[in-house]
Enzyme design. Structure first.
Site, mmCIF file in Angstrom:
data_model
loop_
_atom_site.group_PDB
_atom_site.id
_atom_site.type_symbol
_atom_site.label_atom_id
_atom_site.label_comp_id
_atom_site.label_asym_id
_atom_site.label_seq_id
_atom_site.Cartn_x
_atom_site.Cartn_y
_atom_site.Cartn_z
ATOM 1 N N ARG A 5 28.928 32.192 -7.963
ATOM 2 C CA ARG A 5 27.562 31.872 -8.388
ATOM 3 C C ARG A 5 26.692 31.560 -7.180
ATOM 4 O O ARG A 5 27.186 31.246 -6.095
ATOM 5 C CB ARG A 5 27.557 30.674 -9.340
ATOM 6 C CG ARG A 5 28.003 29.368 -8.698
ATOM 7 C CD ARG A 5 27.781 28.180 -9.620
ATOM 8 N NE ARG A 5 28.234 26.929 -9.005
ATOM 9 C CZ ARG A 5 28.010 25.716 -9.512
ATOM 10 N NH1 ARG A 5 27.352 25.584 -10.651
ATOM 11 N NH2 ARG A 5 28.443 24.633 -8.895
ATOM 12 N N PHE A 48 32.294 27.421 -10.612
ATOM 13 C CA PHE A 48 32.336 26.252 -11.499
ATOM 14 C C PHE A 48 33.146 26.629 -12.729
ATOM 15 O O PHE A 48 32.698 27.425 -13.565
ATOM 16 C CB PHE A 48 30.923 25.820 -11.889
ATOM 17 C CG PHE A 48 30.878 24.501 -12.629
ATOM 18 C CD1 PHE A 48 31.496 23.381 -12.101
ATOM 19 C CD2 PHE A 48 30.221 24.386 -13.839
ATOM 20 C CE1 PHE A 48 31.457 22.165 -12.766
ATOM 21 C CE2 PHE A 48 30.168 23.185 -14.510
ATOM 22 C CZ PHE A 48 30.789 22.068 -13.972
ATOM 23 N N THR A 105 -3.714 -5.335 0.530
ATOM 24 C CA THR A 105 -3.108 -4.021 0.778
ATOM 25 C C THR A 105 -3.999 -3.172 1.672
ATOM 26 O O THR A 105 -3.508 -2.325 2.422
ATOM 27 C CB THR A 105 -2.828 -3.279 -0.539
ATOM 28 O OG1 THR A 105 -4.060 -2.974 -1.205
ATOM 29 C CG2 THR A 105 -1.944 -4.112 -1.464
ATOM 30 N N ASP A 106 -5.312 -3.413 1.635
ATOM 31 C CA ASP A 106 -6.196 -2.679 2.530
ATOM 32 C C ASP A 106 -5.924 -3.061 3.983
ATOM 33 O O ASP A 106 -5.993 -2.213 4.883
ATOM 34 C CB ASP A 106 -7.657 -2.961 2.174
ATOM 35 C CG ASP A 106 -8.618 -2.061 2.929
ATOM 36 O OD1 ASP A 106 -8.620 -0.842 2.660
ATOM 37 O OD2 ASP A 106 -9.358 -2.570 3.801
ATOM 38 N N ASN A 162 20.519 20.585 -9.129
ATOM 39 C CA ASN A 162 21.094 21.928 -9.176
ATOM 40 C C ASN A 162 19.985 22.914 -9.523
ATOM 41 O O ASN A 162 19.505 22.971 -10.652
ATOM 42 C CB ASN A 162 22.214 21.995 -10.224
ATOM 43 C CG ASN A 162 23.083 23.228 -10.067
ATOM 44 O OD1 ASN A 162 22.694 24.181 -9.410
ATOM 45 N ND2 ASN A 162 24.256 23.202 -10.674
ATOM 46 N N LYS A 184 0.859 -1.182 0.000
ATOM 47 C CA LYS A 184 0.000 0.000 0.000
ATOM 48 C C LYS A 184 0.892 1.227 0.000
ATOM 49 O O LYS A 184 1.747 1.384 0.885
ATOM 50 C CB LYS A 184 -0.895 0.011 1.248
ATOM 51 C CG LYS A 184 -2.153 0.841 1.077
ATOM 52 C CD LYS A 184 -3.120 0.169 0.100
ATOM 53 C CE LYS A 184 -4.520 0.748 0.211
ATOM 54 N NZ LYS A 184 -5.445 0.072 -0.735
ATOM 55 N N GLN A 203 29.466 18.292 -7.057
ATOM 56 C CA GLN A 203 29.989 16.985 -6.676
ATOM 57 C C GLN A 203 30.840 17.090 -5.409
ATOM 58 O O GLN A 203 30.753 16.246 -4.514
ATOM 59 C CB GLN A 203 30.825 16.391 -7.823
ATOM 60 C CG GLN A 203 30.015 15.912 -9.008
ATOM 61 C CD GLN A 203 29.768 16.999 -10.041
ATOM 62 O OE1 GLN A 203 29.813 18.195 -9.729
ATOM 63 N NE2 GLN A 203 29.511 16.594 -11.274
ATOM 64 N N HIS A 241 19.249 25.991 -10.620
ATOM 65 C CA HIS A 241 20.017 27.032 -11.300
ATOM 66 C C HIS A 241 19.438 28.428 -11.040
ATOM 67 O O HIS A 241 18.220 28.622 -11.014
ATOM 68 C CB HIS A 241 20.040 26.784 -12.814
ATOM 69 C CG HIS A 241 20.656 25.465 -13.181
ATOM 70 N ND1 HIS A 241 21.992 25.201 -13.017
ATOM 71 C CD2 HIS A 241 20.109 24.347 -13.716
ATOM 72 C CE1 HIS A 241 22.247 23.970 -13.442
ATOM 73 N NE2 HIS A 241 21.121 23.429 -13.864
#
Length: 282
Positions: A174, A157, A62-63, A243, A17, A217, A245
């Site tokens: 940045r 960067f 699932t109930d 990212n 569920k 990274q 931007h």
């Protein structure tokens, strides 16, 4: 027919569920507390018959799984990790055909504004936990998702590989923004799961604020390493960093300069940096 047709067989499978919405209010004192969770269950085991013939003898509906979540919440939630493990163990230990269970939980935060009043909507950050149980061992994972972080400077960067299709300019200053999703596996369950989560989250924030970023990274590795240092029980951290931007707007056509103060927040597409940081074996 109790077996697959020649040339075919059933592969890995599970069922459960998803999206069970649970809100529990603690009314033991006039100052109430609230827990707002989304729970996902996934069960697997000796379920070939239901796939091959529709024989549902071994299927826990699932109930029923949904109802179990609500019933278990009656006595309290406790830590997310503990609640997930309680549910996972129950499904395996009580349903004969079920040999593996995975329970994943997200907690939606509410900010207190009174003894019984709360507000939400701050950023979308959610605490997460997952427990997997196979009848013998329980594997516990904790984490956070959609934690919005932003540095207005101390990020650059440059020096990247460029080919004939590269148009991105290098930058030495940045805006760095992301929505962190992180999950860390415990080699052993911490004595206090809430304290361990708090230490991991604080370490993540400190690493983001304190790292001069030369790439997203590099930031990813710094976040993972700091979490492992802060939580001795954690053995691996997996991170996903989109990212977000922010593009510096050219205001020259209006006769204005833009010394790094006006940006367009980008939506799609976006860079996605993913990776894991592991603790080396002793």
């Amino acid at each position: 027919m109790t077996a697959p047709s020649p040339g075919f067989t059933l592969g890995p499978n599970s069922y459960g569920k998803s999206g069970v919405r649970l809100v529990r209010v603690d009314r033991d004192t006039p100052r109430h507390t609230i827990r707002d969770l989304t729970v996902h269950t996934a069960l697997a085991g000796d379920l070939d018959a239901t796939h091959y013939t529709g024989d549902n003898t071994g299927v826990l509906p699932t109930d029923t799984q949904k109802n179990t979540v609500y019933a278990f919440a009656r006595d309290g939630i406790g830590t997310l990790e503990g609640f997930a493990e309680r549910l996972a163990r129950h499904f395996v230990d009580t349903a004969p055909a079920i040999t593996r269970a995975r329970v994943r939980i997200e907690e939606h935060p509410w900010t207190r504004i009174g003894d019984h009043s709360f507000a939400s909507g701050e950023g979308g950050e959610r605490r997460t936990a997952e427990a997997a149980y196979d009848g013998r061992d329980a594997a516990i994972t904790a984490g956070v998702c959609d934690l919005l972080l932003l540095n207005t400077t101390d990020s650059e960067f440059s020096g990247f590989f460029a080919d004939e299709y590269t148009t991105l300019p290098e930058t030495d200053d940045r805006v760095l923004a992301t929505a962190v999703t992180a999950a860390w596996d415990y080699a052993s369950a911490p004595a206090d799961a809430d304290a361990a989560f708090g230490a991991a989250r604080a370490a993540l924030l400190d690493a983001f604020a304190g790292t001069y970023s030369l790439s997203l990274q590099q930031t990813l590795y710094a976040l993972g390493e700091r979490i492992l240092k802060a939580v001795p029980e954690a053995r691996e951290v997996r991170l996903s960093l989109p990212n977000r931007h922010h593009y510096l707007q050219d205001l020259g056509r209006f006769g204005l300069d833009n010394p790094g103060v006006v940006f367009q927040a980008g939506d799609l597409p976006y860079g996605l940096i993913e990776g894991a940081v592991r603790r080396e074996a002793p």
